[in-house]
Scaffold this active site. Structure first.
Site, short mmCIF file in Angstrom:
data_model
loop_
_atom_site.label_atom_id
_atom_site.label_comp_id
_atom_site.label_asym_id
_atom_site.label_seq_id
_atom_site.Cartn_x
_atom_site.Cartn_y
_atom_site.Cartn_z
N GLY A 46 0.80 -1.22 -0.15
CA GLY A 46 -0.04 -0.06 0.06
C GLY A 46 0.81 1.31 -0.15
O GLY A 46 2.08 1.28 0.28
N GLN A 51 2.98 9.95 1.69
CA GLN A 51 4.52 9.23 1.85
C GLN A 51 5.24 9.77 0.78
O GLN A 51 6.65 9.58 0.87
CB GLN A 51 4.28 7.94 1.98
CG GLN A 51 3.42 7.39 3.05
CD GLN A 51 3.42 5.81 3.03
OE1 GLN A 51 2.44 5.27 2.49
NE2 GLN A 51 4.40 5.00 3.69
N CYS A 94 5.67 -0.36 7.87
CA CYS A 94 5.45 0.81 6.80
C CYS A 94 6.45 1.29 6.28
O CYS A 94 7.63 1.17 6.83
CB CYS A 94 4.88 2.02 7.86
SG CYS A 94 4.33 3.51 7.02
N LEU A 95 6.42 1.60 4.93
CA LEU A 95 7.64 2.12 4.29
C LEU A 95 8.17 3.46 4.75
O LEU A 95 9.33 3.54 4.34
CB LEU A 95 7.09 2.36 2.71
CG LEU A 95 6.69 1.02 2.14
CD1 LEU A 95 5.95 1.35 0.65
CD2 LEU A 95 7.87 -0.10 1.83
N HIS A 136 -4.65 1.45 7.47
CA HIS A 136 -3.29 1.86 7.38
C HIS A 136 -3.12 3.18 6.64
O HIS A 136 -2.49 4.16 6.98
CB HIS A 136 -2.36 0.93 7.12
CG HIS A 136 -0.77 1.20 7.26
ND1 HIS A 136 -0.18 0.66 8.17
CD2 HIS A 136 -0.16 2.17 6.30
CE1 HIS A 136 1.13 0.93 7.80
NE2 HIS A 136 1.21 1.87 6.78
N GLU A 137 -3.61 2.97 5.28
CA GLU A 137 -3.45 4.02 4.10
C GLU A 137 -4.23 5.13 4.50
O GLU A 137 -3.99 6.32 4.51
CB GLU A 137 -3.82 3.51 2.91
CG GLU A 137 -2.97 2.27 2.59
CD GLU A 137 -1.20 2.22 2.44
OE1 GLU A 137 -0.93 3.50 2.83
OE2 GLU A 137 -0.80 1.22 2.77
N HIS A 140 -2.42 7.60 7.21
CA HIS A 140 -1.50 8.25 6.43
C HIS A 140 -2.14 9.67 6.00
O HIS A 140 -1.49 10.66 5.98
CB HIS A 140 -1.02 7.63 5.43
CG HIS A 140 0.27 6.78 5.63
ND1 HIS A 140 1.26 7.07 6.47
CD2 HIS A 140 0.35 5.43 5.58
CE1 HIS A 140 2.10 6.15 6.67
NE2 HIS A 140 1.80 5.13 5.83
#
Ligand code: GNR
Ligand code: NI
Length: 182
Positions: A46, A51, A94-95, A136-137, A140
């Protein structure tokens, strides 16, 4: 198509709230395509526009397994219409928090409304990994990271480690590991 650099915490940019997309037009579709390319390049499931430093309410996901055909999902202005009282706990990564993982508890099932690639309003029910990743997305988009949903003690440990890694230049960010640098 462009692979973007993914911002790593702690970074104030990751804490900003993203602005609603007015219309899913070619500009937004190109953004989503770039986000998908960036996500696949980083082996993520995702990615949210903040981000990569873009404050638009756009997210992309692909939770298909490696042995399956790609199944990209793109959403603008996703909103949770309903969330189950039942919760699920899953280890998240998480990236933007590279190499850190923690168990996060969230509603197990969510009903989400969003704009699709053609700017059509859609609703979908999600459970399992899709529900986790969607939430989660969407977090953000409001400047929330998964560490905000774990204990302050664990959050502090992870954020301090990332800060230290940044200061000592030891962080293996996507950009420094990739082709953009040197
Ligand atoms: O790649 C990712 N894996 C993941 C695993 C468990 C729960 C959430 C995620 S999302 C993450 C990519 C990312 O940082 N998206 O914002
Ligand atoms: Ni993330």
């Amino acid at each position: 198509m462009t692979v973007h650099q993914i911002l790593v915490a702690p970074d104030p940019v990751l804490r900003k709230t993203a602005v609603a997309v007015e219309c899913v037009d070619d500009v937004v579709r190109t953004l989503m395509d770039d986000m998908l390319e960036t996500m696949y390049d980083a082996n993520g499931i995702g990615l949210a526009a903040p981000q990569i430093g873009i404050f638009k309410r756009a997210i992309v996901l692909d939770i298909s397994r490696e042995d399956e055909d790609p199944a990209p999902i793109t959403m603008a202005n996703p909103e949770i219409l309903w969330a189950s009282a039942e919760t699920t706990t899953r280890e998240e990564g998480c990236l933007s928090l590279p190499e850190h993982y923690a168990d996060v508890t969230r509603p197990a099932v969510v009903k989400v409304r969003y704009l699709d690639r053609e700017n059509e309003i859609r609703e979908t029910d999600a459970e399992g990994l899709l529900a986790v990743c969607l939430q989660h997305e969407m977090d953000h988009l409001d400047g929330t990271l998964f560490v905000d949903r774990i204990s302050a003690l664990k959050r502090g440990i992870i954020l301090r480690k990332l800060q230290k890694a940044k200061k000592t230049g030891k962080i293996d960010t996507h950009a420094s590991a990739g082709h953009d640098s040197i």
